[in-house]
Design an enzyme around this catalytic site. Structure first.
Site, PDB file in Angstrom:
ATOM      1  N   ARG A 224       0.851  -1.187   0.000  1.00  0.00           N
ATOM      2  CA  ARG A 224       0.000   0.000   0.000  1.00  0.00           C
ATOM      3  C   ARG A 224       0.889   1.240   0.000  1.00  0.00           C
ATOM      4  NH1 ARG A 224      -3.456  -2.824  -1.641  1.00  0.00           N
ATOM      5  NH2 ARG A 224      -5.443  -3.329  -0.662  1.00  0.00           N
ATOM      6  N   HIS A 272      -1.451   0.536  -9.643  1.00  0.00           N
ATOM      7  CA  HIS A 272      -2.024  -0.452  -8.715  1.00  0.00           C
ATOM      8  C   HIS A 272      -2.502  -1.685  -9.497  1.00  0.00           C
ATOM      9  CE1 HIS A 272      -4.224  -1.027  -4.631  1.00  0.00           C
ATOM     10  NE2 HIS A 272      -3.984  -2.206  -5.198  1.00  0.00           N
TER      11      HIS A 272
END
Ligand code: NDP
Ligand code: OXD
Length: 309
Positions: A224, A272
Site C-alpha cells: 500500500r 495499482h
C-alpha cells in the site's frame, strides 16, 4: 438472501457470471440498485462508500474483493459484529508472484543500468551476480509474501523475510520484531514490501528504515502507498542511497498529476496493477465462504479487526 456487489467502476457482469457458476441460487444485487437494504445477507465490496455497510441491518458477512481490508476498516461505522473476510485468491497470488519475480530479476540483472547504457550507446558488459550472492528481503510473509518468497527461493536468492509471528519457509531466513526488521533491512539489496496496511505498518518505510538498507538498494512496494513516507524515499533516491524503486501503490490513487514520482527517472510506477482479483479464480473461494457461513461452519480468512488484517 441476496449479496450486494460494490466495486466501482468495475464491470459486475463477470462477477455475477462467475459466482453464478458456483452458487446458482445466489441473487447478486449491484449497487446502487440494491432494492430493500433489509434483504442483503452478504456484501462483496472494494472501497465501499462510508456508511454503505452500516445501512444493511441484516448483513451476515462482509467479503472483501481485495486481500487488503483497510479500505473497509477505514469506515468508522462498519458493523463490528459482522465478520469481515479478506480475499485469498490463487489468481491474485500468481499475479503478485509474477510481478515480484519480474521486478526482482530486473534489478538483480542490472536492467536499469543496461537501459541507461543503451540511451548513451554504451556497449559494456556488467558483471553478473549469482542469485545466491544477491540478498533479497520480503516484509510480510502471508499468502502473497510467502508465495513470492518460495518463487524467489527457487532461483536460489539469499532471502530473509519479516512477519509478526514465527514462520518456517524453506529457503528463507524468517525474523520477527523490531530487531528482526532491522536485520532484514540491513542485508536487503532488494526489498519487497507485502505487508497489510494497519496502524502498526503505516509509514513503516521511512528515513530510518529505508536508510538502514545497504547503499544502492532497490525497493519494490506492492503493498500500500501509505507504507512509504514519500518525501523520505525521494530524499534517499536523491542522495543515491536508494538506486531505484518500483511503486505499484500510492497514498493517493490515481497518483496526482504533479507528483514527483511521475518523472523521477529511477522510479517505475504502476497504476495499482501488480495483481488483480480475477472473477475466474476468486469466485470459488468467495462462494465457498458463503456456503460455509450458510451451513454454520467457520469462514476462512476472517480478519482480526484489532490487528487490521
Ligand atoms: P496476509 O494477511 O496473508 O499477510 C500479511 C503478512 O504481513 C503476514 O505475514 C503478517 O504476519 C505480516 N504482518 C502484518 N502486520 C505485521 C507487523 N506489524 N509486523 C510484522 N509483520 C506483520 O496478506 P496478503 O499476503 O494476502 O496481502 C498482503 C498485502 O498485499 C495486502 O494487505 C494488500 O495491502 C497488498 N496487496 C496488493 C496488491 C496489489 O495489486 N498491489 C494485490 C493484493 C494485495 P503474520 O503472518 O505473523 O500474521
Ligand atoms: C488487494 C489489492 O488488496 O488488489 O487485493 O490491492
Amino acid at each position: 438472501m441476496p449479496l450486494l456487489f460494490y466495486s466501482e467502476p468495475d464491470d459486475p457482469v463477470p462477477w455475477i457470471e462467475a459466482l453464478g457458476e458456483h452458487l446458482p441460487d445466489l441473487e447478486v444485487r449491484v449497487w446502487p440498485e440494491i432494492g430493500n437494504p433489509d434483504d442483503i445477507e452478504f456484501a462483496l465490496v472494494w472501497q465501499p462508500p462510508r456508511g454503505l455497510l452500516a445501512a444493511l441491518p441484516h448483513l451476515q458477512a462482509i467479503l472483501s474483493l481485495g486481500a487488503g481490508v483497510e479500505h473497509i476498516l477505514a469506515d468508522p461505522n462498519i458493523p463490528r459484529n459482522v465478520p469481515l473476510v479478506r480475499l485469498v485468491d490463487p489468481g491474485l497470488t500468481t499475479g503478485m508472484t509474477e510481478f515480484v519475480v519480474m521486478r526482482v530479476l530486473h534489478y538483480h540483472r542490472r536492467m536499469p543500468e543496461y537501459e541507461a547504457q543503451r540511451r548513451d550507446r554504451v556497449w559494456q558488459l556488467l558483471p553478473q551476480t549469482h542469485p545466491s550472492d544477491r540478498r533479497v528481503g520480503i516484509l510480510g510473509l502471508g499468502e502473497l509474501g510467502s508465495a513470492a518468497s518460495r518463487a524467489l527461493a527457487s532461483f536460489g536468492f539469499d532471502l530473509a523475510g519479516w512477519s509478526r509471528s514465527a514462520k518456517s519457509i524453506d529457503g528463507i531466513a524468517t525474523l520477527q520484531g523490531e530487531d528482526g526488521l532491522f536485520a532484514v533491512l540491513e542485508r536487503s539489496e532488494i526489498l519487497v514490501c507485502l505487508l497489510p496496511l494497519t496502524r502498526e505498518t503505516e509509514g513503516i518505510l521511512d528515513a530510518t528504515t529505508l536508510g538502514a538498507l545497504p547503499q544502492g538498494a532497490h525497493l519494490i512496494n506492492v503493498a500500500r502507498g501509505a507504507h512509504v513516507v514519500d518525501n523520505d524515499l525521494l530524499s534517499l533516491l536523491d542522495a543515491g542511497h536508494i538506486s531505484g524503486a518500483t511503486l505499484d501503490v500510492f497514498r493517493n490513487e490515481p497518483l496526482p498529476d504533479d507528483h514527483p514520482y511521475w518523472t523521477y527517472p529511477q522510479v517505475m510506477i504502476m497504476p495499482h496493477g501488480a495483481a488483480w482479483t480475477l472473477p475466474k479464480t476468486a469466485a470459488s473461494t468467495i462462494a465457498d465462504n458463503i456456503r460455509r457461513h450458510r451451513s454454520g461452519e467457520l469462514m476462512t480468512h476472517v480478519v482480526n479487526p484489532e490487528q487490521g488484517y
